[in-house]
Scaffold this active site. Structure first.
Site, PDB file in Angstrom:
ATOM      1  CG  MET A 135      -1.915  -1.209   1.180  1.00  0.00           C
ATOM      2  SD  MET A 135      -2.868  -1.411  -0.362  1.00  0.00           S
ATOM      3  CE  MET A 135      -4.087  -0.114  -0.147  1.00  0.00           C
ATOM      4  NE  ARG A 136       3.782   2.780   3.634  1.00  0.00           N
ATOM      5  CZ  ARG A 136       3.575   3.702   4.558  1.00  0.00           C
ATOM      6  NH1 ARG A 136       3.473   4.981   4.228  1.00  0.00           N
ATOM      7  NH2 ARG A 136       3.470   3.368   5.822  1.00  0.00           N
ATOM      8  CG  ASN A 157      -0.230  -2.688  -7.881  1.00  0.00           C
ATOM      9  OD1 ASN A 157      -0.131  -3.235  -6.775  1.00  0.00           O
ATOM     10  ND2 ASN A 157      -1.103  -1.728  -8.122  1.00  0.00           N
ATOM     11  CG  HIS A 159      -6.095  -0.961  -8.684  1.00  0.00           C
ATOM     12  ND1 HIS A 159      -5.700  -0.148  -7.639  1.00  0.00           N
ATOM     13  CD2 HIS A 159      -7.285  -0.492  -9.101  1.00  0.00           C
ATOM     14  CE1 HIS A 159      -6.633   0.775  -7.444  1.00  0.00           C
ATOM     15  NE2 HIS A 159      -7.595   0.589  -8.323  1.00  0.00           N
TER      16      HIS A 159
HETATM   17  C1  GAR Z   1      -6.168  -6.615  -2.421  1.00  0.00           C
HETATM   18  O1  GAR Z   1      -7.553  -6.421  -2.588  1.00  0.00           O
HETATM   19  C2  GAR Z   1      -5.391  -5.803  -3.439  1.00  0.00           C
HETATM   20  O2  GAR Z   1      -6.029  -5.703  -4.677  1.00  0.00           O
HETATM   21  C3  GAR Z   1      -5.342  -4.452  -2.769  1.00  0.00           C
HETATM   22  O3  GAR Z   1      -5.119  -4.731  -1.404  1.00  0.00           O
HETATM   23  C4  GAR Z   1      -5.695  -6.007  -1.091  1.00  0.00           C
HETATM   24  C5  GAR Z   1      -4.613  -6.843  -0.440  1.00  0.00           C
HETATM   25  O4  GAR Z   1      -5.122  -8.034   0.042  1.00  0.00           O
HETATM   26  N1  GAR Z   1      -4.281  -3.649  -3.308  1.00  0.00           N
HETATM   27  C6  GAR Z   1      -4.358  -2.329  -3.434  1.00  0.00           C
HETATM   28  O5  GAR Z   1      -5.333  -1.679  -3.101  1.00  0.00           O
HETATM   29  C7  GAR Z   1      -3.130  -1.684  -4.020  1.00  0.00           C
HETATM   30  N2  GAR Z   1      -3.325  -0.291  -4.193  1.00  0.00           N
HETATM   31  P1  GAR Z   1      -4.146  -9.207   0.484  1.00  0.00           P
HETATM   32  O6  GAR Z   1      -3.121  -8.584   1.437  1.00  0.00           O
HETATM   33  O7  GAR Z   1      -5.054 -10.151   1.197  1.00  0.00           O
HETATM   34  O8  GAR Z   1      -3.511  -9.770  -0.744  1.00  0.00           O
END
Ligand code: GAR
Length: 240
Positions: A135-136, A157, A159
């Site tokens: 998340m960075r 990545n 998203h």
């Molecule tokens: C996931 O939904 C991913 O798409 C999102 O964080 C979650 C992580 O879940 N990523 C973002 O929003 C990136 N900007 P996880 O830790 O269970 O894989």
């Protein structure tokens, strides 16, 4: 057996996508091995998942670094090869309504953290870096030191939205609040913008009128766990 690519992973949280990739590697359904898992956040479940699979882990504590940068950043704190003007001219993360000082602080403090990531990661022989719920945002300082061959992207990545709709930190929330009837997830390469790089794959799901945000997140994650390994395999196929 096909040659396997070496994949590094960065996470910030629970790591269910990381788990899906670990499982795909272990079951040989993709031609990849995870060689390390790094986190910006200590103590998260994703690190445990990696350790359980005997994957080396490390933490670069972004919150602590940013806090300490707020007390002042000396020239000597910055990486030796940090060039503010160059990075400022490339970055597309911060918009024009932010002051020059704020942009400079953002780029400098992130470069301090990114150099620590690079010092650990570059010791590995890595073909691909996957951001799995990291998340960075990554600045051009970091990206240019991973994407060293012109035109070749090496950072992926996932998203939680159908890009180019709903970039940013809350893809499923934004999809829900907009009242979309279809949601989805996207795997894309990282470029200098926020969630703007070339799309590698997408999966969509239907949103019913009575679906809650939680329902959307659940449906979305199931699609993410299928999509991410498939996109890594697509990358492996292009190399092997
Ligand atoms: C996931 O939904 C991913 O798409 C999102 O964080 C979650 C992580 O879940 N990523 C973002 O929003 C990136 N900007 P996880 O830790 O269970 O894989």
């Amino acid at each position: 057996m096909a040659k396997k690519i070496n994949v590094g992973a960065l996470i910030s949280g629970g790591g269910t996508n990381l788990q899906a990739i670990i499982d795909a590697c272990l079951s040989n359904s993709i031609d990849a091995n995870i060689i390390f898992t790094g986190s910006d956040n200590p103590g998260v479940k994703g690190l445990e998942r990696a350790q359980k699979a005997d994957i080396e882990t490390f933490v670069v504590d972004y919150s602590q670094i940013i806090q300490s940068c707020k007390k002042g950043i000396k020239e000597t704190d910055l990486p030796e090869d940090f060039n503010l003007e160059e990075i400022q001219s490339k970055q597309q993360l911060v918009a024009g309504d932010v002051s020059k000082e704020q942009i400079a602080f953002f780029l400098k403090s992130r470069a301090v953290a990114e150099r620590k990531l690079l010092d650990i990661m570059l010791a590995y022989d890595m073909d691909l870096l996957v951001l799995a719920g990291f998340m960075r945002v990554l600045t051009p300082y970091f990206i240019d030191r991973i994407n060293t061959e012109s035109g070749i992207y090496k950072i992926m990545n996932i998203h939680p939205a159908l890009l180019p709709s709903f970039p940013g930190t809350d893809g499923y929330g934004d999809t829900f609040r907009y009242g979309c009837k279809v949601g989805g997830c996207t795997v894309h390469f990282i470029d200098y913008g926020e969630d703007t790089g070339p799309i590698i794959g997408q999966k969509a799901f239907e949103i019913k009128d009575d679906d809650t945000l939680d329902d959307i997140k659940k449906k979305g994650l199931v699609k993410e766990w299928e999509l991410y390994p498939q996109c890594i395999q697509k990358f492996a196929d292009s190399l092997i």
